[in-house]
Design a protein around this motif. Structure first.
Motif, PDB file in Angstrom:
ATOM      1  N   LYS A  27       0.740  10.307  22.516  1.00 39.47           N
ATOM      2  CA  LYS A  27       1.181   9.214  23.362  1.00 39.47           C
ATOM      3  C   LYS A  27       0.034   8.695  24.217  1.00 39.47           C
ATOM      4  O   LYS A  27      -0.849   9.447  24.624  1.00 39.47           O
ATOM      5  CB  LYS A  27       2.353   9.665  24.225  1.00 39.47           C
ATOM      6  N   ARG A  28       0.074   7.395  24.511  1.00 40.56           N
ATOM      7  CA  ARG A  28      -1.076   6.741  25.141  1.00 40.56           C
ATOM      8  C   ARG A  28      -1.394   7.222  26.545  1.00 40.56           C
ATOM      9  O   ARG A  28      -2.535   7.086  26.998  1.00 40.56           O
ATOM     10  CB  ARG A  28      -0.845   5.227  25.167  1.00 40.56           C
ATOM     11  N   LEU A  29      -0.415   7.780  27.262  1.00 44.15           N
ATOM     12  CA  LEU A  29      -0.653   8.206  28.639  1.00 44.15           C
ATOM     13  C   LEU A  29      -0.522   9.723  28.805  1.00 44.15           C
ATOM     14  O   LEU A  29      -0.370  10.206  29.927  1.00 44.15           O
ATOM     15  CB  LEU A  29       0.312   7.485  29.589  1.00 44.15           C
ATOM     16  N   SER A  30      -0.595  10.447  27.728  1.00 41.03           N
ATOM     17  CA  SER A  30      -0.506  11.913  27.791  1.00 41.03           C
ATOM     18  C   SER A  30      -1.605  12.475  28.684  1.00 41.03           C
ATOM     19  O   SER A  30      -2.764  12.035  28.625  1.00 41.03           O
ATOM     20  CB  SER A  30      -0.629  12.518  26.394  1.00 41.03           C
ATOM     21  N   GLY A  31      -1.255  13.423  29.536  1.00 41.57           N
ATOM     22  CA  GLY A  31      -2.216  14.052  30.432  1.00 41.57           C
ATOM     23  C   GLY A  31      -2.430  13.311  31.731  1.00 41.57           C
ATOM     24  O   GLY A  31      -3.159  13.786  32.604  1.00 41.57           O
ATOM     25  N   LYS A  32      -1.803  12.156  31.894  1.00 49.34           N
ATOM     26  CA  LYS A  32      -1.984  11.370  33.112  1.00 49.34           C
ATOM     27  C   LYS A  32      -0.802  11.561  34.060  1.00 49.34           C
ATOM     28  O   LYS A  32       0.325  11.792  33.633  1.00 49.34           O
ATOM     29  CB  LYS A  32      -2.153   9.881  32.782  1.00 49.34           C
ATOM     30  N   ALA A  33      -1.084  11.465  35.356  1.00 50.86           N
ATOM     31  CA  ALA A  33      -0.058  11.555  36.386  1.00 50.86           C
ATOM     32  C   ALA A  33       0.054  10.209  37.079  1.00 50.86           C
ATOM     33  O   ALA A  33      -0.950   9.547  37.354  1.00 50.86           O
ATOM     34  CB  ALA A  33      -0.411  12.632  37.403  1.00 50.86           C
ATOM     35  N   ALA A  34       1.283   9.799  37.348  1.00 49.13           N
ATOM     36  CA  ALA A  34       1.533   8.487  37.943  1.00 49.13           C
ATOM     37  C   ALA A  34       2.417   8.607  39.172  1.00 49.13           C
ATOM     38  O   ALA A  34       3.250   9.515  39.274  1.00 49.13           O
ATOM     39  CB  ALA A  34       2.207   7.563  36.921  1.00 49.13           C
ATOM     40  N   CYS A  53      -1.867   0.260  31.736  1.00 51.14           N
ATOM     41  CA  CYS A  53      -2.460   1.494  32.270  1.00 51.14           C
ATOM     42  C   CYS A  53      -3.130   2.339  31.200  1.00 51.14           C
ATOM     43  O   CYS A  53      -3.749   3.358  31.513  1.00 51.14           O
ATOM     44  CB  CYS A  53      -1.388   2.326  32.967  1.00 51.14           C
ATOM     45  N   SER A  54      -3.010   1.943  29.947  1.00 45.00           N
ATOM     46  CA  SER A  54      -3.557   2.727  28.843  1.00 45.00           C
ATOM     47  C   SER A  54      -4.977   2.286  28.502  1.00 45.00           C
ATOM     48  O   SER A  54      -5.460   1.252  28.972  1.00 45.00           O
ATOM     49  CB  SER A  54      -2.667   2.585  27.610  1.00 45.00           C
ATOM     50  N   ASP A  55      -5.613   3.043  27.623  1.00 47.12           N
ATOM     51  CA  ASP A  55      -6.962   2.698  27.181  1.00 47.12           C
ATOM     52  C   ASP A  55      -6.991   1.435  26.334  1.00 47.12           C
ATOM     53  O   ASP A  55      -8.066   0.876  26.093  1.00 47.12           O
ATOM     54  CB  ASP A  55      -7.568   3.865  26.399  1.00 47.12           C
ATOM     55  N   ASP A  56      -5.829   0.979  25.887  1.00 49.92           N
ATOM     56  CA  ASP A  56      -5.777  -0.286  25.150  1.00 49.92           C
ATOM     57  C   ASP A  56      -6.196  -1.457  26.031  1.00 49.92           C
ATOM     58  O   ASP A  56      -6.565  -2.518  25.507  1.00 49.92           O
ATOM     59  CB  ASP A  56      -4.360  -0.537  24.625  1.00 49.92           C
ATOM     60  N   ARG A 101      16.086  13.788  30.463  1.00 48.53           N
ATOM     61  CA  ARG A 101      16.965  13.710  29.304  1.00 48.53           C
ATOM     62  C   ARG A 101      16.224  13.187  28.081  1.00 48.53           C
ATOM     63  O   ARG A 101      16.483  13.599  26.947  1.00 48.53           O
ATOM     64  CB  ARG A 101      18.154  12.799  29.612  1.00 48.53           C
ATOM     65  N   ARG A 102      15.248  12.313  28.346  1.00 50.07           N
ATOM     66  CA  ARG A 102      14.463  11.733  27.252  1.00 50.07           C
ATOM     67  C   ARG A 102      13.284  12.624  26.855  1.00 50.07           C
ATOM     68  O   ARG A 102      12.520  12.265  25.956  1.00 50.07           O
ATOM     69  CB  ARG A 102      13.934  10.366  27.664  1.00 50.07           C
ATOM     70  N   GLY A 103      13.124  13.735  27.548  1.00 49.34           N
ATOM     71  CA  GLY A 103      12.041  14.652  27.203  1.00 49.34           C
ATOM     72  C   GLY A 103      10.784  14.503  28.027  1.00 49.34           C
ATOM     73  O   GLY A 103       9.753  15.125  27.726  1.00 49.34           O
ATOM     74  N   GLY A 104      10.834  13.715  29.096  1.00 53.09           N
ATOM     75  CA  GLY A 104       9.670  13.508  29.937  1.00 53.09           C
ATOM     76  C   GLY A 104       9.676  14.384  31.165  1.00 53.09           C
ATOM     77  O   GLY A 104      10.582  15.195  31.380  1.00 53.09           O
ATOM     78  N   THR A 105       8.655  14.217  31.986  1.00 51.25           N
ATOM     79  CA  THR A 105       8.492  15.004  33.208  1.00 51.25           C
ATOM     80  C   THR A 105       8.389  14.070  34.404  1.00 51.25           C
ATOM     81  O   THR A 105       7.586  13.136  34.405  1.00 51.25           O
ATOM     82  CB  THR A 105       7.212  15.866  33.139  1.00 51.25           C
ATOM     83  N   ALA A 133       9.132   3.784  31.340  1.00 51.45           N
ATOM     84  CA  ALA A 133       8.160   3.414  30.320  1.00 51.45           C
ATOM     85  C   ALA A 133       6.894   4.268  30.398  1.00 51.45           C
ATOM     86  O   ALA A 133       6.336   4.657  29.363  1.00 51.45           O
ATOM     87  CB  ALA A 133       7.806   1.934  30.457  1.00 51.45           C
ATOM     88  N   LEU A 134       6.438   4.566  31.613  1.00 52.27           N
ATOM     89  CA  LEU A 134       5.265   5.432  31.758  1.00 52.27           C
ATOM     90  C   LEU A 134       5.548   6.820  31.199  1.00 52.27           C
ATOM     91  O   LEU A 134       4.720   7.411  30.497  1.00 52.27           O
ATOM     92  CB  LEU A 134       4.858   5.525  33.228  1.00 52.27           C
ATOM     93  N   ALA A 135       6.726   7.347  31.521  1.00 52.57           N
ATOM     94  CA  ALA A 135       7.105   8.676  31.028  1.00 52.57           C
ATOM     95  C   ALA A 135       7.229   8.680  29.512  1.00 52.57           C
ATOM     96  O   ALA A 135       6.855   9.661  28.846  1.00 52.57           O
ATOM     97  CB  ALA A 135       8.409   9.121  31.676  1.00 52.57           C
ATOM     98  N   ALA A 136       7.739   7.598  28.953  1.00 55.40           N
ATOM     99  CA  ALA A 136       7.892   7.511  27.500  1.00 55.40           C
ATOM    100  C   ALA A 136       6.545   7.569  26.788  1.00 55.40           C
ATOM    101  O   ALA A 136       6.460   8.005  25.636  1.00 55.40           O
ATOM    102  CB  ALA A 136       8.630   6.226  27.121  1.00 55.40           C
ATOM    103  N   GLU A 137       5.489   7.137  27.497  1.00 55.75           N
ATOM    104  CA  GLU A 137       4.143   7.195  26.916  1.00 55.75           C
ATOM    105  C   GLU A 137       3.415   8.480  27.277  1.00 55.75           C
ATOM    106  O   GLU A 137       2.215   8.601  27.056  1.00 55.75           O
ATOM    107  CB  GLU A 137       3.332   5.978  27.364  1.00 55.75           C
ATOM    108  N   GLY A 138       4.133   9.440  27.878  1.00 53.90           N
ATOM    109  CA  GLY A 138       3.553  10.757  28.114  1.00 53.90           C
ATOM    110  C   GLY A 138       3.086  11.055  29.508  1.00 53.90           C
ATOM    111  O   GLY A 138       2.650  12.173  29.793  1.00 53.90           O
TER     112      GLY A 138
END
Length: 252
Positions: free
Chosen positions: A2-9, A230-233, A52-56, A25-30
């Motif tokens: 995911k594009r934002l894995s390892g990042k904290a927001a 917020c991603s590297d894209d 519920r969606r598997g995010g933190t 949306a941020l959580a969905a990207e990790g």
């Protein structure tokens, strides 16, 4: 991956509306997301849905008009997630009405919850964002670009102040690997629902001027764009004001 894995927001005003959509949306990207706001029950709803969606996610009570509360929110986020790479300044009290109608207390609340809170949070987040690079997204408003500002002067003033602070941060902190951009959304938020209910004719006339003929969805249209920004894209996008409003506003 995911594009934002390892990042904290950290997202302010994330208990409902646009802030909640951005958090989802941020959580969905990790990303791991600290959702802040004044009402804990609303924050817990956001956190539960992300889980519920598997995010933190982490619920952090915070009054953006209180400097100490902002400081605690950043500290709790960094303590829980080990750092901070994304800051979204979304919370805003809206001083709406003509210049004669808006009193000083309402204008002060708009200033304190908007540009002053944005200024404070950016400075609090800066040393953490600087460590590994990061992204700041501050919320502006297409309402500040209306040709007729009658009834929107105070609101437009605080939103335009946020844009100037954002441009300064983009120029001053770009060398530190920190990107700062402004998003100006039109979304089906509680504020939009209030406007539609209280000023139905005005709201309907406005929506009719949107080329895409609809109001954006908080998560699908606004949140997902913030996640992309917020991603590297979007690693080379800095200092910009972007209207996510179906083409209604002309920023030229």
């Amino acid at each position: 991956m995911k594009r934002l894995s390892g990042k904290a927001a950290l997202v302010t005003g994330a208990g409902q509306g646009v802030g909640q959509g951005i958090a989802y949306a941020l959580a969905a990207e990790g990303a791991r997301v600290a959702v802040t706001g004044r009402t804990l029950a609303k924050l817990e709803t956001t956190v539960a849905e992300i889980g519920r969606r598997g995010g933190t996610a982490l619920a952090v009570e915070c009054d953006v008009k209180d400097a100490a509360s902002l400081q605690r929110a950043v500290a709790r986020t960094v303590e829980a997630f080990g750092g901070l790479q994304i800051l979204v300044n979304n919370a805003q009290e809206v001083p709406l009405g003509t210049l004669e109608q808006v009193d000083e207390a309402a204008f002060a609340a708009g200033w304190e919850s908007g540009p002053l809170a944005t200024f404070r949070l950016m400075k609090l987040a800066y040393p953490h964002l600087k460590k590994n690079g990061g992204s700041i997204v501050n919320l502006g408003s297409p309402a500040a670009k209306r040709w007729d500002m009658s009834g929107y002067g105070a609101y437009g003033a605080v939103k335009e102040a946020i844009r100037q602070l954002s441009r300064a941060a983009a120029c001053e902190w770009g060398k530190d690997g920190i990107r700062t951009n402004v998003l100006m959304p039109l979304a089906d938020s509680p504020a939009m629902a209030w406007w539609t209910r209280e000023r139905p004719a005005e709201a309907a006339a406005f929506v009719a001027t949107v080329p895409m003929q609809r109001v954006g969805a908080c998560e699908a249209d606004i949140g997902r764009f913030v996640a992309t920004l917020c991603s590297d894209d979007c690693a080379y996008i800095n200092g910009q004001s972007i209207a996510a409003d179906g083409g209604q506003a002309f920023l030229g």
